[in-house]
Write a protein that holds these residues in place. Structure first.
Motif, short mmCIF file in Angstrom:
data_model
loop_
_atom_site.label_atom_id
_atom_site.label_comp_id
_atom_site.label_asym_id
_atom_site.label_seq_id
_atom_site.Cartn_x
_atom_site.Cartn_y
_atom_site.Cartn_z
N LEU A 169 -42.80 -3.16 -38.60
CA LEU A 169 -43.57 -1.92 -38.69
C LEU A 169 -44.18 -1.55 -37.35
N PRO A 170 -43.68 -0.51 -36.68
CA PRO A 170 -44.37 -0.01 -35.48
C PRO A 170 -45.73 0.57 -35.85
N ALA A 171 -46.71 0.29 -35.00
CA ALA A 171 -48.02 0.91 -35.17
C ALA A 171 -47.97 2.33 -34.60
N LEU A 172 -48.48 3.27 -35.37
CA LEU A 172 -48.54 4.67 -34.96
C LEU A 172 -49.99 5.06 -34.74
N ASP A 220 -46.42 14.15 -40.29
CA ASP A 220 -44.98 14.42 -40.21
C ASP A 220 -44.20 13.16 -39.82
N LEU A 221 -44.74 12.39 -38.89
CA LEU A 221 -44.06 11.16 -38.47
C LEU A 221 -44.02 10.14 -39.60
N LEU A 222 -45.12 9.97 -40.31
CA LEU A 222 -45.14 9.01 -41.41
C LEU A 222 -44.17 9.40 -42.50
N ALA A 223 -44.16 10.69 -42.86
CA ALA A 223 -43.26 11.16 -43.92
C ALA A 223 -41.81 11.02 -43.49
N TRP A 240 -46.62 2.62 -39.50
CA TRP A 240 -47.91 2.37 -40.13
C TRP A 240 -48.99 2.87 -39.18
N ARG A 241 -49.83 3.77 -39.68
CA ARG A 241 -50.82 4.39 -38.80
C ARG A 241 -52.06 3.53 -38.62
N LEU A 242 -52.50 3.41 -37.39
CA LEU A 242 -53.78 2.82 -37.04
C LEU A 242 -54.64 3.92 -36.41
N PRO A 243 -55.97 3.80 -36.53
CA PRO A 243 -56.83 4.89 -36.04
C PRO A 243 -57.11 4.78 -34.55
N LEU A 244 -57.28 5.92 -33.91
CA LEU A 244 -57.87 5.98 -32.58
C LEU A 244 -59.39 6.02 -32.78
N TRP A 245 -59.93 4.87 -33.15
CA TRP A 245 -61.30 4.81 -33.63
C TRP A 245 -62.28 5.01 -32.46
N PRO A 246 -63.03 6.14 -32.47
CA PRO A 246 -63.88 6.44 -31.31
C PRO A 246 -64.98 5.42 -31.10
#
Length: 461
Positions: free
Chosen positions: A349-352, A362-365, A375-381
């Protein structure tokens, strides 16, 4: 490269052996509808239609045999790979004549990286299809995946910055694209972080930034960036031997970017493409960058080097800055960036990470639809403070090891222009173990997801 075009051809009634594709929940119904000869063959093979399970079924005559293949509940690209790897050479057709996404796995199961070790010649297993409109697209995808695999599998002694530049130029020449390579003084002045990472490998494996431009200037502009660390020793923060063993694959992001560019150009996607690959070797010498050094960047930000083994984000920072200067609609980068992503998500699973919700969705779908999940990870501020330095604008490797993938993404975000849509894929680019259609070694992970998104977003000309 494997001649994929000869392995998937229109069904014009040629003689061919039948492949029965059966799902476990429909196995009993399928079996009850078969003649006694087939039921006896299936029983003798102890076939139960588990995914990947395969058996030959004798016919009334010696050359009338068929086969049966078990597949999962949902159609996927690897459904037919087990059969393609086990069948003898010849022509084959599915009972419904519709291989669908499984045609990709059929092709890739027959791809071999044989540059250094010649095995026994493989007979061709040719799949007949009554859906000829999808043949060209499937072959193009197979070629792109094979390109990633071959580039990543090539060892660093034959895939340094110059050879990677040559591979880019070969693809560009095939499609009439233009290329520009910046090195030497121009690299020092315009891309100082790329130059600093690669300077210990000069002169034999000098660093460079390679750009490719293609397409009609009136079409939407997109930028694709790939991390091209052709070998990563870790620099003065040297990796242990076990950590260096696979570092020929640290240019896997560049391989993905180039394969995606090849797909875009081969399919004549109506975009104006700008591909950027910083190509370096992170070596050790007297002038290697040191922990504690402070580097300038193309963006104007200064970066304190806490760890010389966090070099990928440095070269990407300069490349992303240049990509942003062109004001593209979207920027997508691929990188084998962090071990933390593999700890969190494993090899498949690449991290997105993305700064735009619509682009991320759109990328996940598209990844789900293509059987190439992200699999999305957050750009957590809240973690931006981890990048602070007492003496520079940024620190390249925060202490503590927390959120390593996310902080790497936040570092890259610093080099993206304001209001610029951007997505980052932290991919492993490697299969640690063989699976049907996916040998151990280099692998395209995230490539088909991004391509599916681009096709839906921009269509074809």
């Amino acid at each position: 490269m494997t001649d994929f075009a000869s392995l998937l051809v229109p069904d014009r009634g040629q003689p061919g052996h039948v492949i029965h594709v059966v799902r476990a929940d429909g196995f009993d119904d399928w079996l009850s509808a078969q003649p006694e000869r087939v039921r006896a063959g299936v029983a003798a093979a102890q076939f139960k239609a588990k995914p990947g399970e395969f058996a030959l079924i004798p016919g009334n005559k010696a050359d009338e045999w068929s086969s049966v293949l078990g597949v999962g509940d949902a159609q996927g690209p690897w459904d037919l790979a087990a059969a393609a790897a086990k069948l003898p050479e010849g022509y084959f057709r599915l009972t419904d004549g519709q291989p669908g996404p499984g045609a990709l796995g059929w092709l890739l199961a027959q791809h071999r990286f044989d540059r250094y070790k010649k095995g026994d010649p493989l007979g061709q297993r040719v799949l007949l299809t009554n859906d000829p409109a999808r043949i060209d697209e499937t072959i193009a995808l197979a070629r792109a995946v094979a390109l990633v695999r071959d580039l990543v599998d090539t060892p660093a002694n034959d895939m340094g910055p110059a050879e990677l530049q040559g591979a880019i130029e070969d693809v560009a020449n095939r499609h009439g694209a233009s290329t520009k390579t910046t090195r030497g003084d121009g690299l020092e002045q315009g891309f100082p972080m790329v130059a600093a990472v690669g300077r210990a490998a000069v002169p034999a494996r000098a660093p460079r930034l390679v750009e490719l431009e293609w397409g009609d200037a009136s079409h939407p502009r997109i930028a694709i960036v790939g991390k091209g660390v052709c070998f990563d020793s870790g620099g003065l923060d040297i990796k242990p031997g076990s950590g260096m063993r696979l570092m020929k694959k640290d240019m896997g992001g560049a391989a993905h970017a180039l394969a995606l560019a090849d797909l875009i150009m081969a399919s004549k996607l109506p975009v104006r493409l700008h591909m950027l690959i910083p190509a370096v070797e992170n070596a050790i010498a007297g002038d290697a960058m040191r922990p504690g050094d402070i580097l300038p960047s193309r963006k104007g930000l200064t970066v304190e080097i806490a760890n010389t083994d966090a070099e990928g984000r440095l070269i990407l920072g300069d490349a992303l800055t240049l990509a942003s200067e062109g004001k593209p609609e979207i920027i997508i980068d691929f990188a084998t960036l962090t071990g933390a992503a593999r700890v969190a998500l494993g090899p498949d699973l690449p991290a997105l990470m993305a700064n735009d919700e619509a682009l991320a969705s759109d990328l996940l779908a598209s990844g789900e639809e293509a059987g190439d999940p992200l699999w999305r990870l957050p750009l957590w501020p809240g973690y931006r403070d981890m990048l602070k330095s007492d003496v520079a604008d940024l620190n390249n490797a925060p202490d503590g090891g927390f959120a390593g993938t996310i902080t790497a993404g936040l570092f890259l975000e610093k080099f993206i222009a304001e209001d610029q849509r951007w997505a980052h894929l932290d991919t492993f680019a490697w299969n640690p173990a063989a699976k049907p259609g996916r040998p151990k070694g280099g692998e395209a992970l995230g490539l088909r997801a991004v391509w599916a998104m681009l096709r839906k977003r921009y269509g074809t000309s």
